[in-house]
Design a protein around this motif. Structure first.
Motif, PDB file in Angstrom:
ATOM      1  N   ASP A   1      17.616 -42.082  31.064  1.00 35.49           N
ATOM      2  CA  ASP A   1      18.547 -43.198  30.970  1.00 35.49           C
ATOM      3  C   ASP A   1      19.467 -43.023  29.766  1.00 35.49           C
ATOM      4  OD1 ASP A   1      19.349 -45.828  31.946  1.00 35.49           O
ATOM      5  OD2 ASP A   1      18.626 -46.538  29.997  1.00 35.49           O
TER       6      ASP A   1
ATOM      7  N   ARG B   1      23.596 -47.971  47.346  1.00 38.42           N
ATOM      8  CA  ARG B   1      23.622 -46.718  48.078  1.00 38.42           C
ATOM      9  C   ARG B   1      23.109 -46.927  49.507  1.00 38.42           C
ATOM     10  NH1 ARG B   1      21.398 -41.172  45.401  1.00 38.42           N
ATOM     11  NH2 ARG B   1      19.402 -41.999  46.046  1.00 38.42           N
TER      12      ARG B   1
ATOM     13  N   LEU C   1      11.173 -52.930  42.449  1.00 40.99           N
ATOM     14  CA  LEU C   1      10.700 -51.945  41.477  1.00 40.99           C
ATOM     15  C   LEU C   1       9.188 -51.762  41.600  1.00 40.99           C
ATOM     16  CD1 LEU C   1      11.902 -50.313  39.088  1.00 40.99           C
ATOM     17  CD2 LEU C   1      11.054 -52.120  37.597  1.00 40.99           C
TER      18      LEU C   1
ATOM     19  N   GLU D   1      14.491 -38.913  40.780  1.00 40.21           N
ATOM     20  CA  GLU D   1      15.124 -39.455  41.980  1.00 40.21           C
ATOM     21  C   GLU D   1      15.603 -40.878  41.714  1.00 40.21           C
ATOM     22  OE1 GLU D   1      14.014 -41.280  46.168  1.00 40.21           O
ATOM     23  OE2 GLU D   1      13.782 -41.999  44.135  1.00 40.21           O
ATOM     24  N   PHE D   2      14.758 -41.624  40.976  1.00 38.99           N
ATOM     25  CA  PHE D   2      15.065 -43.019  40.660  1.00 38.99           C
ATOM     26  C   PHE D   2      16.375 -43.107  39.881  1.00 38.99           C
ATOM     27  CE2 PHE D   2      13.941 -46.922  38.049  1.00 38.99           C
ATOM     28  CZ  PHE D   2      14.032 -47.804  39.108  1.00 38.99           C
ATOM     29  N   TYR D   3      16.488 -42.279  38.829  1.00 32.66           N
ATOM     30  CA  TYR D   3      17.696 -42.319  38.006  1.00 32.66           C
ATOM     31  C   TYR D   3      18.805 -41.457  38.583  1.00 32.66           C
ATOM     32  CZ  TYR D   3      15.309 -44.965  34.420  1.00 32.66           C
ATOM     33  OH  TYR D   3      14.657 -45.944  33.750  1.00 32.66           O
TER      34      TYR D   3
ATOM     35  N   PRO E   1      13.457 -50.702  33.668  1.00 38.74           N
ATOM     36  CA  PRO E   1      14.185 -49.428  33.709  1.00 38.74           C
ATOM     37  C   PRO E   1      15.458 -49.416  32.858  1.00 38.74           C
ATOM     38  CG  PRO E   1      14.529 -50.649  35.728  1.00 38.74           C
ATOM     39  CD  PRO E   1      13.613 -51.474  34.895  1.00 38.74           C
ATOM     40  N   GLN E   2      15.698 -50.479  32.118  1.00 40.61           N
ATOM     41  CA  GLN E   2      16.833 -50.588  31.196  1.00 40.61           C
ATOM     42  C   GLN E   2      18.194 -50.697  31.884  1.00 40.61           C
ATOM     43  OE1 GLN E   2      16.849 -48.697  27.562  1.00 40.61           O
ATOM     44  NE2 GLN E   2      14.657 -48.410  27.445  1.00 40.61           N
ATOM     45  N   THR E   3      18.396 -49.873  32.895  1.00 41.61           N
ATOM     46  CA  THR E   3      19.691 -49.898  33.564  1.00 41.61           C
ATOM     47  C   THR E   3      19.506 -50.601  34.908  1.00 41.61           C
ATOM     48  OG1 THR E   3      19.864 -47.725  32.599  1.00 41.61           O
ATOM     49  CG2 THR E   3      21.660 -48.390  34.011  1.00 41.61           C
TER      50      THR E   3
ATOM     51  N   ARG F   1      13.107 -59.520  27.317  1.00 45.21           N
ATOM     52  CA  ARG F   1      13.034 -58.077  27.565  1.00 45.21           C
ATOM     53  C   ARG F   1      12.733 -57.314  26.289  1.00 45.21           C
ATOM     54  NH1 ARG F   1      18.030 -56.177  31.117  1.00 45.21           N
ATOM     55  NH2 ARG F   1      17.172 -54.182  30.475  1.00 45.21           N
TER      56      ARG F   1
ATOM     57  N   VAL G   1      21.879 -49.906  41.920  1.00 42.02           N
ATOM     58  CA  VAL G   1      22.509 -48.664  42.367  1.00 42.02           C
ATOM     59  C   VAL G   1      21.864 -48.191  43.672  1.00 42.02           C
ATOM     60  CG1 VAL G   1      22.955 -46.263  41.785  1.00 42.02           C
ATOM     61  CG2 VAL G   1      23.118 -48.017  40.018  1.00 42.02           C
ATOM     62  N   HIS G   2      20.532 -48.279  43.709  1.00 38.63           N
ATOM     63  CA  HIS G   2      19.841 -47.844  44.926  1.00 38.63           C
ATOM     64  C   HIS G   2      20.198 -48.722  46.115  1.00 38.63           C
ATOM     65  CE1 HIS G   2      17.101 -44.565  43.808  1.00 38.63           C
ATOM     66  NE2 HIS G   2      17.175 -45.078  42.592  1.00 38.63           N
TER      67      HIS G   2
ATOM     68  N   VAL H   1      19.223 -49.848  37.764  1.00 38.99           N
ATOM     69  CA  VAL H   1      18.946 -48.769  38.712  1.00 38.99           C
ATOM     70  C   VAL H   1      18.753 -49.312  40.127  1.00 38.99           C
ATOM     71  CG1 VAL H   1      17.533 -46.748  39.127  1.00 38.99           C
ATOM     72  CG2 VAL H   1      17.809 -47.585  36.820  1.00 38.99           C
ATOM     73  N   ILE H   2      18.041 -50.431  40.220  1.00 42.59           N
ATOM     74  CA  ILE H   2      17.757 -50.987  41.536  1.00 42.59           C
ATOM     75  C   ILE H   2      19.065 -51.318  42.262  1.00 42.59           C
ATOM     76  CG2 ILE H   2      16.725 -52.960  42.737  1.00 42.59           C
ATOM     77  CD1 ILE H   2      14.633 -51.070  41.693  1.00 42.59           C
TER      78      ILE H   2
ATOM     79  N   TRP I   1       8.767 -48.635  44.183  1.00 38.99           N
ATOM     80  CA  TRP I   1       8.581 -47.496  43.266  1.00 38.99           C
ATOM     81  C   TRP I   1       7.246 -47.532  42.532  1.00 38.99           C
ATOM     82  CZ3 TRP I   1      13.569 -48.940  44.447  1.00 38.99           C
ATOM     83  CH2 TRP I   1      14.449 -47.892  44.772  1.00 38.99           C
ATOM     84  N   ASP I   2       6.579 -48.662  42.623  1.00 34.56           N
ATOM     85  CA  ASP I   2       5.322 -48.847  41.915  1.00 34.56           C
ATOM     86  C   ASP I   2       5.512 -48.657  40.403  1.00 34.56           C
ATOM     87  OD1 ASP I   2       2.671 -49.429  41.529  1.00 34.56           O
ATOM     88  OD2 ASP I   2       1.987 -47.375  41.889  1.00 34.56           O
TER      89      ASP I   2
ATOM     90  N   LYS J   1      23.456 -42.375  29.773  1.00 33.73           N
ATOM     91  CA  LYS J   1      24.332 -43.330  29.090  1.00 33.73           C
ATOM     92  C   LYS J   1      25.306 -42.629  28.160  1.00 33.73           C
ATOM     93  CE  LYS J   1      21.608 -47.479  28.812  1.00 33.73           C
ATOM     94  NZ  LYS J   1      20.452 -47.966  28.055  1.00 33.73           N
TER      95      LYS J   1
ATOM     96  N   ARG K   1      12.830 -42.402  50.226  1.00 33.18           N
ATOM     97  CA  ARG K   1      12.742 -43.557  49.342  1.00 33.18           C
ATOM     98  C   ARG K   1      13.619 -44.694  49.853  1.00 33.18           C
ATOM     99  NH1 ARG K   1       8.825 -44.367  45.697  1.00 33.18           N
ATOM    100  NH2 ARG K   1       9.140 -42.278  44.903  1.00 33.18           N
TER     101      ARG K   1
ATOM    102  N   ARG L   1      22.806 -64.328  44.470  1.00 28.11           N
ATOM    103  CA  ARG L   1      23.185 -64.467  43.062  1.00 28.11           C
ATOM    104  C   ARG L   1      22.013 -64.953  42.213  1.00 28.11           C
ATOM    105  NH1 ARG L   1      27.029 -65.818  39.137  1.00 28.11           N
ATOM    106  NH2 ARG L   1      26.654 -67.997  38.681  1.00 28.11           N
TER     107      ARG L   1
ATOM    108  N   ALA M   1      20.150 -41.696  41.368  1.00 25.42           N
ATOM    109  CA  ALA M   1      21.143 -42.560  42.001  1.00 25.42           C
ATOM    110  C   ALA M   1      22.171 -43.030  40.980  1.00 25.42           C
ATOM    111  CB  ALA M   1      20.447 -43.755  42.639  1.00 25.42           C
ATOM    112  N   VAL M   2      21.696 -43.323  39.768  1.00 21.28           N
ATOM    113  CA  VAL M   2      22.599 -43.770  38.705  1.00 21.28           C
ATOM    114  C   VAL M   2      23.545 -42.642  38.329  1.00 21.28           C
ATOM    115  CG1 VAL M   2      22.747 -44.693  36.372  1.00 21.28           C
ATOM    116  CG2 VAL M   2      20.829 -45.331  37.847  1.00 21.28           C
TER     117      VAL M   2
ATOM    118  N   ARG N   1       0.215 -42.928  33.931  1.00 24.66           N
ATOM    119  CA  ARG N   1       1.333 -42.606  34.800  1.00 24.66           C
ATOM    120  C   ARG N   1       2.544 -43.500  34.523  1.00 24.66           C
ATOM    121  NH1 ARG N   1       3.140 -45.434  38.774  1.00 24.66           N
ATOM    122  NH2 ARG N   1       4.516 -44.486  40.319  1.00 24.66           N
TER     123      ARG N   1
END
Lengths: 404, 226
Positions: free
Chosen positions: A303, B198, B177, A264-266, B187-189, A230, B194-195, B191-192, B181-182, A307, B155, B216, A268-269, A291
């Motif tokens: 993010d 939800r 992702l 919207e993506f973040y 995304p570092q966190t 990463r 979390v979604h 996020v997926i 979301w294209d 944090k 979404r 897992r 949720a976080v 984009r």
């Protein structure tokens, strides 16, 4: 001739005397001779020998008033042995011609001298003006990229050339720095996790043969490797953005839906942490850009904000168009903010403020944001957020995009 | 499924082949582009897994272009060490269906292979998706479970749709992702996660049997039986 026919030699002699008297310049030559070879009228001492009778206008040297001069003569037979020579003294003309010729020769010579010295001077001047540029180019060719072409205050074409050379050199320097930065980062920050992963795996090999421990060690090893990948990906992406290689992917984009999606993506976080993520976006925000990178840059800022903002905090994403096709994307938070001395260093690769060591992250997020902003002809600005977001100073991160 | 793997690195090939075979697939392997093209053109496969850069004069992109030129529509998954976005675009433009950058987790590869392989060859314009008592109406864009209407945002709808279209298959976080979301960045966190959690709140909360499962080390899966 007419006079001769009408009145004979006396009349001719009279006419000659008259003409000579009225000749102010004294260039006219006349000579009338009787058959015995005696001068009846005119101003020549002797009959010009070199000119045969009947020829039209020939040159000859004549004796005139005791002086030898050059003349153009027309000699004719008047009949009965009378001869007439009519001419013009050309000595003056000759002298004038010589003078002219001499003059032209001298001036040609002078012109030549001037041209040669002028060319030499100009060349020297050119060399003088180009010397700094040439020296800079040589120094750079020799490997020292810190040199720049000195500019004069004249702002002429040489300065323009120098300036574009400097811009080019700055760019090259930045790219080199980027490469150096990447290799430094790879050296420093990939070695550590690689060493850690290696140590863990080695430990697992020589450790107790407990399958559970072994499996756990291997899983940790894989996680470490994934993290290395990463970091590596992030570095590559930053390098790609910095090198401007991604400009090929630029397209006309409406930023509003892009930013709304990111929010919207973040969002949720934020929600899951009890934070509020507000947005304030214009209906349309057209720009030319990448984009995916812009979404990632905005995402990284959000993010980060999420944090470092405590639970219940606020994060606000706003964007607006500025004059001259510039665009501003702002992410503000109500977190602890950044100390001024850290602000300058934030955005350099792997920099992490001491206060943030406990939070997860690679320290590459802002580097990417900065690289993306620069790729789009802008920059990243970090400052204190306005107090209206409650509580602590907070951080306000602004991406300015130029008309790239 | 019958899978053709064209990969020149022996170690990667062995590892991928073994993994796919363990997952119950039949794998043929070619070590260079020319052999790969020959096999792909002469035999029937459900999916081709191609390395982007191959020895033998025919690289992955050329191979796909040639196959597509012959009207062969077998799904293609590219494996590549080239991560630049341009490279991904090049691969997909040539006729690739998916693009996976090395190094990858095997779970990721397997999930993508299965997603590609089980994709209906003719896109049947289904208007309804159904898993147990969970129903999704693609026209009215409504979701019901046990006859009860669920409040789902656009979404979340797309996320659920993607999971349902691949019911019984593992869908990785990166796949979500990319497909929902294209986004092609990290995304570092989480996020997926979390979604998904939800969405899970809405779909599974208050019902006996959970439908959305976490696999897992891989991702998520929607399936009827727990």
């Amino acid at each position: 001739m007419e006079r001769w026919r009408e009145a004979g030699s006396a009349a001719v002699a009279e006419a000659i005397a008259e003409r000579l008297a009225s000749d102010v310049e004294g260039n006219s030559i006349y000579l009338l001779m009787n058959p015995e070879g005696r001068r009846l009228a005119g101003n020549l001492d002797r009959w010009p020998q070199g000119v045969p009778a009947g020829t039209d206008w020939a040159f000859d040297t004549v004796q005139r008033d005791g002086l030898t001069t050059e003349a153009r003569l027309n000699v004719m037979e008047l009949g009965n042995g009378y001869r007439l020579a009519v001419g013009r003294d050309v000595t003056e003309k000759q002298r004038l011609r010589d003078l002219l010729a001499e003059g032209i020769a001298w001036s040609a010579f002078a012109a030549l001298i001037f041209a040669v010295t002028g060319a030499a001077v100009l060349r020297r001047a050119l060399e003088q003006r180009l010397l700094p540029a040439a020296q800079t180019a040589e120094a750079i060719a020799a490997g020292d990229l810190s040199h720049r072409v000195p500019l004069s205050a004249r702002n002429d074409e040489f300065d323009r050339l120098g300036r574009s050379m400097n811009t080019m050199l700055d760019r090259i320097d930045r790219l080199m720095e980027g490469i150096r930065g990447v290799s430094d980062s790879i050296a420093h920050d990939l070695r550590t996790p690689i060493a850690r992963a290696r140590a863990k795996l080695e430990e697992a090999v020589v450790g107790p043969d407990d399958p559970e421990t072994l499996r756990a060690a291997m899983e940790r090893g894989i996680t470490d490797l994934d993290n290395i990948t990463r970091v590596f990906e992030a570095l590559l992406r930053i390098a790609e953005a910095e090198a401007g290689a991604r400009r090929a992917a630029f397209a006309q984009t409406d930023l509003t839906p892009v930013l709304a999606d990111v929010a919207e993506f973040y969002g949720a976080v934020a929600e899951s942490r009890g934070q509020v993520l507000e947005t304030d976006l214009p209906p349309v925000l057209e720009t030319v850009g990448d984009r995916d990178l812009l979404a990632q840059a905005a995402g990284n800022l959000i993010d980060n904000a999420l944090k470092f903002t405590p639970e219940g905090g606020h994060v606000r994403l706003t964007a607006r168009a500025l004059p001259r096709e510039r665009i501003e994307i702002v992410v503000e938070d109500s977190g602890p903010g950044l100390a001024p001395e850290d602000r300058a260093r934030a955005g350099t690769r792997f920099f992490r403020a001491d206060s943030s060591r406990a939070t997860p992250g690679s320290g590459l997020g802002l580097s990417l944001v900065r690289a993306v902003a620069r790729l789009h002809g802008g920059d990243l600005l970090l400052e204190d957020a306005p107090q209206e977001l409650r509580g602590s100073p907070g951080l306000r991160a602004t991406i300015r995009l130029g008309s790239a | 499924m019958r899978i053709l793997l064209v990969e020149d690195d022996a170690e990667v090939a062995r590892f991928v082949r073994k993994g796919l075979q363990e997952a119950g697939h039949n794998v043929e392997h070619a070590a260079n582009g020319r052999d790969g093209l020959f096999l792909a053109a002469s035999e029937q496969f459900d999916i081709l897994v191609l390395d982007r850069m191959l020895p033998g004069g025919v690289d992955g992109v050329r191979l796909v272009e040639t196959l597509r030129g012959q009207g062969n529509r077998t799904p293609v998954l590219f494996l590549s060490a080239l991560s630049a976005v341009d490279e991904r675009v090049k691969g997909l433009k040539a006729g690739g269906d998916d693009y996976l950058v090395k190094p990858f987790a095997f779970a990721e590869l397997l999930a993508r292979v299965e997603a590609l392989g089980r994709r209906p060859t003719v896109e049947a314009p289904a208007t309804k998706l159904k898993i147990a008592d969970l129903e999704m109406d693609l026209l009215s864009r409504t979701v019901t479970r046990g006859g009860k209407r669920l409040e789902i945002q656009p979404r979340e709808f797309r996320l659920l749709e993607h999971l349902m279209r691949h019911a019984g298959q593992v869908v990785t976080r990166t796949m979500l992702l990319e497909k929902v979301w294209d986004y092609h960045f990290d995304p570092q966190t989480n996020v997926i996660d979390v979604h998904v959690s939800r969405l899970r709140q809405k779909v599974d909360k208050g019902f006996d049997k959970p439908l959305i499962h976490t696999v897992r080390n891989a991702g998520y899966m929607i399936r009827a039986e727990g």
